[in-house]
Enzyme design. Structure first.
Site, PDB file in Angstrom:
ATOM      1  N   GLY A 262       0.826  -1.209   0.000  1.00  0.00           N
ATOM      2  CA  GLY A 262       0.000   0.000   0.000  1.00  0.00           C
ATOM      3  C   GLY A 262       0.853   1.248   0.000  1.00  0.00           C
ATOM      4  N   GLY A 263       1.970   1.181  -0.718  1.00  0.00           N
ATOM      5  CA  GLY A 263       2.978   2.240  -0.659  1.00  0.00           C
ATOM      6  C   GLY A 263       2.761   3.408  -1.588  1.00  0.00           C
ATOM      7  CG  ASP A 287      -1.228   1.247  -3.439  1.00  0.00           C
ATOM      8  OD1 ASP A 287      -2.466   1.064  -3.417  1.00  0.00           O
ATOM      9  OD2 ASP A 287      -0.660   2.071  -2.701  1.00  0.00           O
ATOM     10  CG  ASP A 308      -7.812  -6.960  -2.410  1.00  0.00           C
ATOM     11  OD1 ASP A 308      -7.842  -6.526  -1.236  1.00  0.00           O
ATOM     12  OD2 ASP A 308      -8.845  -7.184  -3.073  1.00  0.00           O
ATOM     13  CG  LEU A 309      -4.420  -3.346   1.690  1.00  0.00           C
ATOM     14  CD1 LEU A 309      -4.986  -2.145   2.449  1.00  0.00           C
ATOM     15  CD2 LEU A 309      -2.956  -3.552   2.049  1.00  0.00           C
ATOM     16  CG  HIS A 328      -3.659   5.878   9.298  1.00  0.00           C
ATOM     17  ND1 HIS A 328      -3.086   7.127   9.377  1.00  0.00           N
ATOM     18  CD2 HIS A 328      -3.816   5.633   7.971  1.00  0.00           C
ATOM     19  CE1 HIS A 328      -2.923   7.614   8.151  1.00  0.00           C
ATOM     20  NE2 HIS A 328      -3.349   6.719   7.299  1.00  0.00           N
TER      21      HIS A 328
END
Length: 420
Positions: A262-263, A287, A308-309, A328
């Site tokens: 996710g950078g 990402d 995909d996270l 977060h």
């Protein structure tokens, strides 16, 4: 004057004098520059200015304002603040920031309205608020000029952050009370049902799915995130990447070393690769496809992989899985799932690890900046977390906290985790 009123006036005088004394003491402590303690001039290990003093000074200034206005009038500060933001955004949309001379020469409302093709009286009404609190200066009757503060809005990085906050997140935050009323006071945990989706009427889509329908808005948000990361690269260096990798057995050039999950546009992984020059292995940026496709610059020596996270991590056996300002954005249960997907790719629990770069909020005395960021993330189910919250979340995903690297000048930290 009645005795009670006189006593109240005297009390306010004492409060104002005390606040002025506090401000004076803090100004004496305010430092312009702190020597960087970093790898080189481009990558400090901590911010050049101690933010704790800056935030304390701002806090005492607000306390002085409240002391001057008193309890009743202080309530209306909120209305003034909202109207100020509204006026600044309207002037930005009208093009006033670009139309005023950048050399700070004055311009009349008549000339400005003619140049912009907008209503002159409307312009005057908006400029009233924006010359009381800034960022513009009123130099004469219906005559205005730029200041150093209004000129800052001409920086595209500042512009994108301002637009993203006001257009995307402020409406969501202003609907927080309504969301809590509908959901019996419970915080949002579903990204498709949160203050953001309520405010923007996303029809069952989460924020990212919703923004994907509006390329201009999506570009502003992604550019704002890039600007924030670019302006504050130093937290990446809180974790000793080079030292950690050198402690491992030598690897081949095909071995995955660091994966930035996710950078975004690759700011962090570029810094990490620079820190780790000469060490064999792959540096990978992961990402969403649309984010990777939108990277406008070349990333030397860095692979790009779609991810995909909420699906298993596609690259197994990396030395370090890095998450910066990712968790977060999500509720705790979602964070646990993200970490568990990374856990599925770990092949050696003794050497491979996850490094989480996020805020670690103090138990008391949180700054306004951190509290603001926390409420922004709340609008989309996320949170800025305290150490206690991290120490609950991380074990729930099957990891243990090994070390927390932090800076006294900020809430930013690097949390090193190993799989149990």
């Amino acid at each position: 004057m009645a005795r009670g009123a006189a006593e109240l006036t005297q009390t306010r005088k004492v409060m104002i004098k005390e606040q002025l004394a506090n401000l004076t003491a803090l100004i004496d402590l305010r430092i312009a520059d702190t020597p960087c303690n970093g790898l080189d001039d481009d990558m400090p290990m901590q911010p050049a200015i101690d933010n704790t003093i800056t935030h304390e000074l701002a806090k005492e200034t607000y306390a002085l304002l409240h002391a001057i206005k008193g309890p009743s009038l202080s309530v209306f500060n909120f209305g003034e603040q909202v109207m100020h933001v509204s006026a600044v955004r309207a002037l930005f949309g009208l093009g006033v920031f670009s139309a005023l001379p950048q050399d700070r020469q004055a311009m009349t409302a008549t000339a400005l309205a003619e140049k912009l093709g907008c209503d002159e009286e409307l312009l005057v009404r908006l400029m009233r608020m924006c010359t009381i609190w800034g960022p513009f200066k009123e130099v004469g009757t219906e005559t205005y000029s730029h200041t150093q503060f209004s000129l800052a809005y001409l920086d595209p990085q500042v512009t994108n952050q301002f637009q993203a906050f006001v257009d995307e997140f402020l409406p969501a935050c202003l609907q927080l009370h309504k969301f809590l009323e509908i959901n019996n006071g419970k915080p949002p945990v579903d990204a498709t049902n949160c203050p953001y989706t309520l405010a923007h009427q996303t029809s069952g889509k989460d924020m990212w799915e919703h923004l994907a329908q509006f390329p201009k808005r999506s570009k502003v948000v992604n550019s704002a995130m890039y600007a924030i990361s670019s302006a504050h690269p130093w937290p990446v260096a809180l974790y000793p990447f080079r030292e950690a990798l050198l402690q491992l057995p030598p690897t081949s050039s095909n071995a995955p070393l660091v994966i930035d999950i996710g950078g975004g546009q690759g700011q962090a992984i570029s810094v990490i690769r620079k820190m780790c020059g000469g060490i064999n292995g792959r540096f990978i940026l992961e990402d969403r496809p649309e984010v990777l496709a939108g990277i406008p610059h070349t990333l030397r020596g860095i692979e790009k992989i779609e991810c995909d996270l909420f699906k298993p991590q596609p690259v197994k056996g990396a030395a370090i899985y890095f998450l910066r300002h990712v968790l977060h954005d999500w509720a705790e249960d979602a964070c646990v799932r993200i970490l568990q997907n990374i856990a599925s790719a770990i092949t050696d629990k003794s050497t491979q690890r996850v490094v989480i770069s996020e805020m670690v909020l103090p138990e008391k005395g949180v700054t306004a900046e951190c509290a603001t960021q926390d409420l922004v993330t709340l609008s989309t189910t996320g949170a800025e977390r305290s150490r206690k919250q991290w120490e609950r979340l991380i074990p729930a995903a099957g990891f243990r906290v090994e070390n927390i690297y932090s800076s006294e000048a900020s809430c930013e930290a690097a949390i090193e985790c190993y799989l149990e």
